[in-house]
Every structure is written in structure tokens, then in C-alpha cells.
Motif scaffolding. Structure first.
Motif, mmCIF file in Angstrom:
data_model
loop_
_atom_site.group_PDB
_atom_site.id
_atom_site.type_symbol
_atom_site.label_atom_id
_atom_site.label_comp_id
_atom_site.label_asym_id
_atom_site.label_seq_id
_atom_site.Cartn_x
_atom_site.Cartn_y
_atom_site.Cartn_z
ATOM 1 N N THR A 61 0.829 -1.209 0.000
ATOM 2 C CA THR A 61 0.000 0.000 0.000
ATOM 3 C C THR A 61 0.863 1.258 0.000
ATOM 4 O O THR A 61 0.610 2.201 -0.770
ATOM 5 C CB THR A 61 -0.936 0.027 1.219
ATOM 6 O OG1 THR A 61 -1.766 -1.137 1.201
ATOM 7 C CG2 THR A 61 -1.810 1.264 1.210
ATOM 8 N N ILE A 62 1.882 1.270 0.864
ATOM 9 C CA ILE A 62 2.791 2.412 0.922
ATOM 10 C C ILE A 62 3.531 2.565 -0.401
ATOM 11 O O ILE A 62 3.711 3.674 -0.912
ATOM 12 C CB ILE A 62 3.812 2.245 2.060
ATOM 13 C CG1 ILE A 62 3.088 2.216 3.416
ATOM 14 C CG2 ILE A 62 4.832 3.374 2.045
ATOM 15 C CD1 ILE A 62 2.353 3.500 3.748
ATOM 16 N N GLU A 64 2.611 1.680 -3.434
ATOM 17 C CA GLU A 64 1.720 2.212 -4.463
ATOM 18 C C GLU A 64 1.540 3.718 -4.291
ATOM 19 O O GLU A 64 1.531 4.472 -5.274
ATOM 20 C CB GLU A 64 0.362 1.506 -4.393
ATOM 21 C CG GLU A 64 0.411 0.052 -4.850
ATOM 22 C CD GLU A 64 -0.872 -0.692 -4.554
ATOM 23 O OE1 GLU A 64 -1.785 -0.079 -3.945
ATOM 24 O OE2 GLU A 64 -0.980 -1.875 -4.918
ATOM 25 N N ASP A 65 1.395 4.147 -3.048
ATOM 26 C CA ASP A 65 1.225 5.572 -2.768
ATOM 27 C C ASP A 65 2.476 6.356 -3.149
ATOM 28 O O ASP A 65 2.394 7.446 -3.730
ATOM 29 C CB ASP A 65 0.906 5.775 -1.285
ATOM 30 C CG ASP A 65 0.699 7.239 -0.944
ATOM 31 O OD1 ASP A 65 -0.186 7.875 -1.546
ATOM 32 O OD2 ASP A 65 1.421 7.749 -0.073
ATOM 33 N N SER A 68 2.908 6.968 -6.884
ATOM 34 C CA SER A 68 2.093 8.114 -7.311
ATOM 35 C C SER A 68 2.794 9.423 -6.971
ATOM 36 O O SER A 68 2.807 10.369 -7.779
ATOM 37 C CB SER A 68 0.715 8.070 -6.632
ATOM 38 O OG SER A 68 -0.001 6.916 -7.003
ATOM 39 N N GLN A 69 3.407 9.474 -5.791
ATOM 40 C CA GLN A 69 4.116 10.679 -5.380
ATOM 41 C C GLN A 69 5.329 10.956 -6.264
ATOM 42 O O GLN A 69 5.625 12.110 -6.594
ATOM 43 C CB GLN A 69 4.557 10.549 -3.924
ATOM 44 C CG GLN A 69 3.422 10.565 -2.916
ATOM 45 C CD GLN A 69 3.926 10.524 -1.490
ATOM 46 O OE1 GLN A 69 4.988 11.070 -1.184
ATOM 47 N NE2 GLN A 69 3.203 9.861 -0.612
#
Length: 203
Positions: A61-62, A64-65, A68-69
Motif C-alpha cells: 500500500t505504501i 503504491e502511494d 504516485s508521489q
């Protein structure tokens, strides 16, 4: 029928044009606000960036985030790219900074690294896929036992095929330090592989 042929031909030409566009050309277009170029760059590099981040943070999850960043930063700061390194090297530098920042903020539990290997990569050839299917389990287990610094070197050079110079740029250390870490990382990895009964890989 002719319209369908014309549409398919135009689509094919578009794909060929995208493939022929270099990363530097895409970044230049992105700096001018070209969203299509941004989508192309993302499609070309997001899997590798994700894999790289995931090996550091070990949280899907981290990761994937953070991907995006990373690409949001690219969109915002494309004009700042000076071409001193490859675009892919620049991307991994941004990714590494964000991943290490995330690690400082919290502790993460280990994930099943099989998830990383199951992610499709369009650049993989059948031979590469076959080789990975027969050796990746042992390699993953041994690489995971290396120190963070050595694991990072192995990941960049073998998984991302970065040169010593590029690794130095990404991590921010001299090339001589990269070579030293690489020497000891390979030595330790060879010992781990031999301990696992795999002498051909350890050679």
C-alpha cells in the motif's frame, strides 16, 4: 471497413511513435505540460519504480502511494531535470528519497516478496521469465539476508541494471564506495548461496 483499417493504422502509428520517443524527449514535453507524454513515461517506468520502492518499504500500500508521489513530483519538477543522468536514474533517485523518508516515519512488517516477482514487466523475455522462475526463490531469500546497504546495491545493479556511476548518483555516494560495497555484497551473497546449496549461482 476502410475506416476500421484507417483507425487501426493510426493507432499502430501512435504506438510506434510512443516507442520511438526517448525518455528525455518525454520529459521535455512534460515540462511543457504534455499529459500524454506523462502517461507514456508512467507506463514505461511505473513497474520498475514500484518494485524498487517495494524492496525498501516492504509494504504494498505504501509502495503504491509512493509511486504516485514520485510521478507527481516528475510532473511538477520536469523543468528542473538537467540531463546529467538518465531519466530512469533520476526517477529512482526520487523514489529512493521518498522510500527512505517513509521508513523513517514508521516501521514496516515484511511482505511476501513473491508479490514483487508476479508483477508483469513488458520488457521481460520468455528466457528471462524462465530463468527467474527457476532461481528467484533462492535469490530472494539470500538477498533478503543482506544488510540494507548491500541489498540496495545488489537491487540497483542486478535488478535495475544500473552502472556503478548511476548507482552512485542514486544513492549519493562516490563510485569507489559503490565498488567497495558491491565487492562485499557479492562476496556475502555468494556465501549465502553456497550455504543454500546453490554453487552455480554463487560462482
Amino acid at each position: 471497413m476502410q475506416n476500421v483499417v484507417a483507425i487501426n493504422s493510426a493507432a499502430s502509428q501512435g504506438i510506434i511513435a510512443a516507442q520511438a520517443t526517448t525518455d528525455d524527449m518525454l520529459l521535455e514535453s512534460i515540462s511543457d505540460g504534455d499529459r500524454t507524454a506523462m502517461h507514456t513515461l508512467y507506463a514505461r517506468h511505473n513497474v520498475r519504480v514500484y518494485r524498487f520502492i517495494l524492496r525498501i518499504v516492504r509494504d504494498t500500500t505504501i509502495a503504491e502511494d509512493l509511486v504516485s508521489q514520485v510521478f507527481l513530483d516528475v510532473w511538477r519538477t520536469a523543468k528542473q531535470f538537467e540531463g546529467r543522468s538518465q531519466v530512469s536514474t533520476w526517477l529512482l533517485s526520487i523514489a529512493r528519497f521518498k522510500a527512505l523518508t517513509a521508513l523513517r516515519q514508521r516501521r514496516f512488517e515484511d511482505i511476501d516478496q513473491d508479490e514483487v516477482r508476479e508483477i508483469a514487466d513488458d520488457s521481460d523475455t520468455p528466457e528471462t521469465s524462465l530463468e527467474r522462475s527457476t532461481t528467484s526463490a533462492i535469490l530472494r531469500a539470500c538477498v533478503a539476508k543482506l544488510s540494507p546497504a548491500h541489498r540496495e546495491i545488489i537491487t540497483l545493479i542486478y535488478y535495475h541494471e544500473k552502472s556503478v556511476e548511476e548507482v552512485g548518483q542514486i544513492i549519493g555516494i562516490p563510485q569507489s564506495t559503490v565498488k567497495t560495497r558491491m565487492f562485499y555484497a557479492r562476496k556475502h551473497l555468494a556465501e549465502l548461496l553456497r550455504g543454500a546449496g546453490v554453487h552455480s549461482l554463487a560462482a
